[in-house]
Design an enzyme around this catalytic site. Structure first.
Site, PDB file in Angstrom:
ATOM      1  N   ALA A 198      -9.215   3.788   0.286  1.00 45.93           N
ATOM      2  CA  ALA A 198      -9.347   5.089   0.969  1.00 45.93           C
ATOM      3  C   ALA A 198     -10.072   6.058   0.045  1.00 45.93           C
ATOM      4  O   ALA A 198      -9.713   6.187  -1.124  1.00 45.93           O
ATOM      5  CB  ALA A 198      -7.976   5.619   1.347  1.00 45.93           C
ATOM      6  N   GLU A 251      -0.443   1.623   8.810  1.00 47.70           N
ATOM      7  CA  GLU A 251      -1.405   1.426   9.911  1.00 47.70           C
ATOM      8  C   GLU A 251      -0.922   0.442  10.964  1.00 47.70           C
ATOM      9  O   GLU A 251      -1.283   0.556  12.143  1.00 47.70           O
ATOM     10  CB  GLU A 251      -2.765   0.974   9.346  1.00 47.70           C
ATOM     11  CG  GLU A 251      -3.827   0.873  10.441  1.00 47.70           C
ATOM     12  CD  GLU A 251      -5.221   0.605   9.920  1.00 47.70           C
ATOM     13  OE1 GLU A 251      -5.453   0.751   8.701  1.00 47.70           O
ATOM     14  OE2 GLU A 251      -6.091   0.255  10.737  1.00 47.70           O
ATOM     15  N   HIS A 256     -15.366   4.523  12.226  1.00 44.30           N
ATOM     16  CA  HIS A 256     -15.798   5.586  11.309  1.00 44.30           C
ATOM     17  C   HIS A 256     -17.283   5.805  11.545  1.00 44.30           C
ATOM     18  O   HIS A 256     -18.049   4.834  11.616  1.00 44.30           O
ATOM     19  CB  HIS A 256     -15.532   5.193   9.859  1.00 44.30           C
ATOM     20  CG  HIS A 256     -15.583   6.366   8.925  1.00 44.30           C
ATOM     21  ND1 HIS A 256     -16.755   6.986   8.590  1.00 44.30           N
ATOM     22  CD2 HIS A 256     -14.604   7.050   8.298  1.00 44.30           C
ATOM     23  CE1 HIS A 256     -16.496   8.009   7.775  1.00 44.30           C
ATOM     24  NE2 HIS A 256     -15.190   8.068   7.586  1.00 44.30           N
ATOM     25  N   ASP A 268      -2.750  -9.145  10.302  1.00 42.04           N
ATOM     26  CA  ASP A 268      -1.638 -10.084  10.080  1.00 42.04           C
ATOM     27  C   ASP A 268      -0.313  -9.549  10.632  1.00 42.04           C
ATOM     28  O   ASP A 268       0.423 -10.264  11.312  1.00 42.04           O
ATOM     29  CB  ASP A 268      -1.463 -10.373   8.577  1.00 42.04           C
ATOM     30  CG  ASP A 268      -2.516 -11.336   8.046  1.00 42.04           C
ATOM     31  OD1 ASP A 268      -3.497 -11.611   8.757  1.00 42.04           O
ATOM     32  OD2 ASP A 268      -2.358 -11.815   6.905  1.00 42.04           O
ATOM     33  N   THR A 307      -4.976   0.910   1.144  1.00 43.92           N
ATOM     34  CA  THR A 307      -4.836   2.216   0.472  1.00 43.92           C
ATOM     35  C   THR A 307      -5.834   2.345  -0.679  1.00 43.92           C
ATOM     36  O   THR A 307      -6.463   3.390  -0.861  1.00 43.92           O
ATOM     37  CB  THR A 307      -3.390   2.369  -0.062  1.00 43.92           C
ATOM     38  OG1 THR A 307      -2.510   2.372   1.056  1.00 43.92           O
ATOM     39  CG2 THR A 307      -3.219   3.630  -0.881  1.00 43.92           C
ATOM     40  N   GLY A 355      -9.214  11.483   1.065  1.00 41.28           N
ATOM     41  CA  GLY A 355      -8.125  12.259   0.512  1.00 41.28           C
ATOM     42  C   GLY A 355      -6.900  12.202   1.392  1.00 41.28           C
ATOM     43  O   GLY A 355      -6.787  11.332   2.265  1.00 41.28           O
ATOM     44  N   ARG A 364      -7.602   9.357  15.565  1.00 39.36           N
ATOM     45  CA  ARG A 364      -6.931   9.872  14.362  1.00 39.36           C
ATOM     46  C   ARG A 364      -7.740  10.986  13.683  1.00 39.36           C
ATOM     47  O   ARG A 364      -8.959  10.875  13.527  1.00 39.36           O
ATOM     48  CB  ARG A 364      -6.751   8.723  13.379  1.00 39.36           C
ATOM     49  CG  ARG A 364      -5.980   9.075  12.136  1.00 39.36           C
ATOM     50  CD  ARG A 364      -5.740   7.831  11.321  1.00 39.36           C
ATOM     51  NE  ARG A 364      -6.981   7.311  10.805  1.00 39.36           N
ATOM     52  CZ  ARG A 364      -7.553   7.698   9.681  1.00 39.36           C
ATOM     53  NH1 ARG A 364      -6.998   8.641   8.940  1.00 39.36           N
ATOM     54  NH2 ARG A 364      -8.680   7.158   9.271  1.00 39.36           N
ATOM     55  N   GLY A 402       0.856  -1.189   0.000  1.00 41.71           N
ATOM     56  CA  GLY A 402       0.000   0.000   0.000  1.00 41.71           C
ATOM     57  C   GLY A 402       0.887   1.232   0.000  1.00 41.71           C
ATOM     58  O   GLY A 402       2.065   1.166  -0.373  1.00 41.71           O
ATOM     59  N   SER A 434      -4.070   9.259   7.530  1.00 46.11           N
ATOM     60  CA  SER A 434      -3.406   7.948   7.460  1.00 46.11           C
ATOM     61  C   SER A 434      -2.579   7.767   6.188  1.00 46.11           C
ATOM     62  O   SER A 434      -1.474   7.214   6.237  1.00 46.11           O
ATOM     63  CB  SER A 434      -4.432   6.824   7.579  1.00 46.11           C
ATOM     64  OG  SER A 434      -5.446   7.002   6.636  1.00 46.11           O
ATOM     65  N   LEU A 435      -3.108   8.240   5.053  1.00 49.05           N
ATOM     66  CA  LEU A 435      -2.320   8.090   3.817  1.00 49.05           C
ATOM     67  C   LEU A 435      -1.019   8.882   3.944  1.00 49.05           C
ATOM     68  O   LEU A 435       0.057   8.423   3.544  1.00 49.05           O
ATOM     69  CB  LEU A 435      -3.126   8.579   2.612  1.00 49.05           C
ATOM     70  CG  LEU A 435      -4.326   7.714   2.188  1.00 49.05           C
ATOM     71  CD1 LEU A 435      -5.128   8.411   1.094  1.00 49.05           C
ATOM     72  CD2 LEU A 435      -3.881   6.341   1.699  1.00 49.05           C
TER      73      LEU A 435
END
Ligand code: SIN
Length: 526
Positions: free
Chosen positions: A52, A382, A249, A228, A49, A55, A393, A18, A398-399
């Site tokens: 998402a 993440e 969310h 994982d 990713t 933005g 957050r 990602g 996050s991106l």
């Protein structure tokens, strides 16, 4: 690179591709290192990713490092690590241009003058989010994928599932390795195409496997987000922090027959308003100052309270009273198309929404370079905890966090990688199959359902001592069953995922049980 089928070697092994793993891999390869990339999917773009929507943080008009930092601290209930916040706010926006736009060619939306178009999202005091309509992640991932596949220094192993990190203290044939400090030299991985386990051996390892939303009944995350990486790092002895801070969310699509796909925060940023079953806008009651644009934990709990108060499984997001049909179609084409598939025309009717597990604000503890408590193991994205998010957050961070720490880990590795040989593969045994029974898919899906129900009901949005204690006991029992099952069965991706999911669920639950203080998205009634 040595390309024997059973043992692959390179300078660096990157697990996951990602934004965090992909950025690290490309930067390492650009620096001349030989990089092996393990991709879970057959299609290397199948990552968190990719899904998402909203933005990525950039720089708004009259924005500043201080202003962005304050928003991060406010959302994170001041549990944020100040050094991480500073790095992110100082370096992030420039990397959007230098790496995403110029190096890999992501096409973000632009305004009439040709500049990157910035929009506003919840809890941001400035319009500073750049996007590609409502498929920003897809635009970024597609550009990353193209560069990863064509780079001469990158060797992609797709459709491989990492099983465990290789740590000589645990795996070496030399029993005296137990006295050395814990270090990582690669991973065992299952080649899903021919069901063989290979050893991937490297001087340094970057773990970038994404999130864990799939351990909850309701989640915005894709199927691969089973925790994982967190589970592998935990088994290797890495320090893990803040795992109780699971962000829910506030708005995922609610429909009996649909997965909980995300209704981006950008929709509320554009003016949409939450209403309850009676058609009443309710956010002002819970956050006079921010209303529908309050931090996510506040909005998600407000929705939860309204749902309980009125005994309804969802609330609604009203777009059509506030946003023109033309703008809805132009700005949110993928949300519009997804809702239409299930008979909801968001240009005319409010869309039913409910909260769902979305993001792990904690993870494997890393420093400013992504380096962990295990030598030569870096963790980014993440699955890492840089401390940036604190207890909750800020949307669209996050991106950018994945980008910043992916780039920094690559820089640190390129500067510090030893020039000498790749660790000797003859010290690490070939994989020894434990069991040979074909795993029963009914057991796997039932166990996975049990984990998801326990986590959703007992370790969800609102936690209590009694629920958490019950969860610890039930997960402990389930884990011993799953471990037994794992040991008698031949390996499959699903079985590896189940074993990781139960480990990750236990890590999250134990952290939640031990932390008695409600803060940010860890909320306890008792
Ligand atoms: C959203 O678009 O609301 C999600 C983006 C994020 O989680 O940062």
């Amino acid at each position: 690179m040595n390309q024997q089928p059973e043992c692959r070697t390179g300078d660096v092994l990157v697990i996951g591709c990602g934004i965090a793993g992909g950025t690290a891999a490309i930067k390492l390869a650009d620096a001349g290192l030989k990089v092996m990339v393990l991709a879970h999917g057959q299609n290397i773009n199948e990552s968190n990713t990719f899904y998402a929507q909203g933005g990525i943080i950039y720089r708004g008009e009259n924005d500043s490092i201080e202003c962005l930092s304050n928003d991060l601290f406010h959302a994170g209930a001041k549990l944020n690590y100040p050094a991480a916040v500073r790095i992110f706010a100082e370096q992030g926006p420039q990397l959007v241009v230098d790496f995403l736009v110029k190096r890999i060619g992501v096409e973000f939306d632009r305004d009439a003058t040709g500049n990157l178009e910035c929009i506003k999202e919840a809890a941001h005091s400035s319009a500073r989010i750049v996007h590609a309509t409502d498929i920003t992640g897809k635009a970024i991932q597609s550009s990353l994928g193209i560069q990863l596949l064509k780079h001469p220094n990158i060797d992609i192993l797709s459709n491989h599932t990492a099983i465990d990190l290789l740590t000589p203290a645990h795996h070496s044939l030399d029993r005296l390795a137990v006295y050395e400090s814990n270090s990582c030299i690669g991973a065992y991985a299952l080649d899903n195409e021919n069901n063989e386990v290979i050893r991937c051996i490297a001087k340094k390892v970057v773990l970038a496997t994404g999130g864990l939303g799939q351990i909850f009944l309701n989640t915005s995350n894709p199927a691969g987000a089973r925790g994982d990486g967190l589970a592998m790092a935990n088994r290797s002895g890495a320090r893990i922090v803040n795992s109780e801070y699971i962000q829910f969310h506030p708005t995922t699509f609610y429909h009996k027959h649909a997965p909980r796909f995300l209704i981006s925060e950008a929709v509320r940023g554009a003016g949409a308003t939450l209403i309850n079953e009676n058609g009443e806008a309710f956010m002002e009651k819970y956050s006079q100052k921010w209303k529908d644009l309050a931090p996510r934990d506040v909005v998600a709990r407000s929705i939860h309270t309204e749902m309980i108060r009125l005994s309804t499984p969802n609330v609604y997001l009203d777009l059509s009273s506030y946003i023109s049909s033309a703008k809805i179609e132009k700005k949110f084409p993928s949300i519009f198309a997804n809702c239409i598939k299930y008979g909801i025309d968001i240009r005319k009717t409010p869309v039913p929404v409910t909260p769902a597990a979305h993001y792990n604000c904690g993870g494997v503890l890393v420093d400013e370079w992504g380096s962990t408590t295990i030598q030569n193991l870096y963790v980014v994205g993440e699955v890492a905890c840089t401390g940036l998010h604190g207890a909750n957050r800020l949307g669209s961070s996050s991106l950018l966090e994945g980008l910043v720490w992916g780039a920094r880990a690559a820089e640190n590795i390129a500067q510090s990688i030893p020039g000498d040989e790749i660790p000797a593969s003859n010290k690490i045994p070939r994989w020894q199959a434990l069991g040979h029974e074909q795993p029963d898919p009914v057991l796997i899906s039932q166990d996975m359902d049990s984990i998801r129900n326990i986590m959703w009901n007992y370790v969800g949005l609102v936690r209590t001592t009694v629920r958490l204690e019950r969860a610890v006991r039930e997960l402990r029992h389930l884990e011993s069953e799953i471990e037994r099952f794992y040991r008698v069965s031949s390996l499959t991706d699903e079985l590896i995922g189940l074993r990781n999911a139960i480990r990750t669920a236990s890590v999250v639950t134990t952290a939640a049980q031990q932390n008695k203080v409600s803060l940010g998205c860890h909320y306890r009634e008792s």
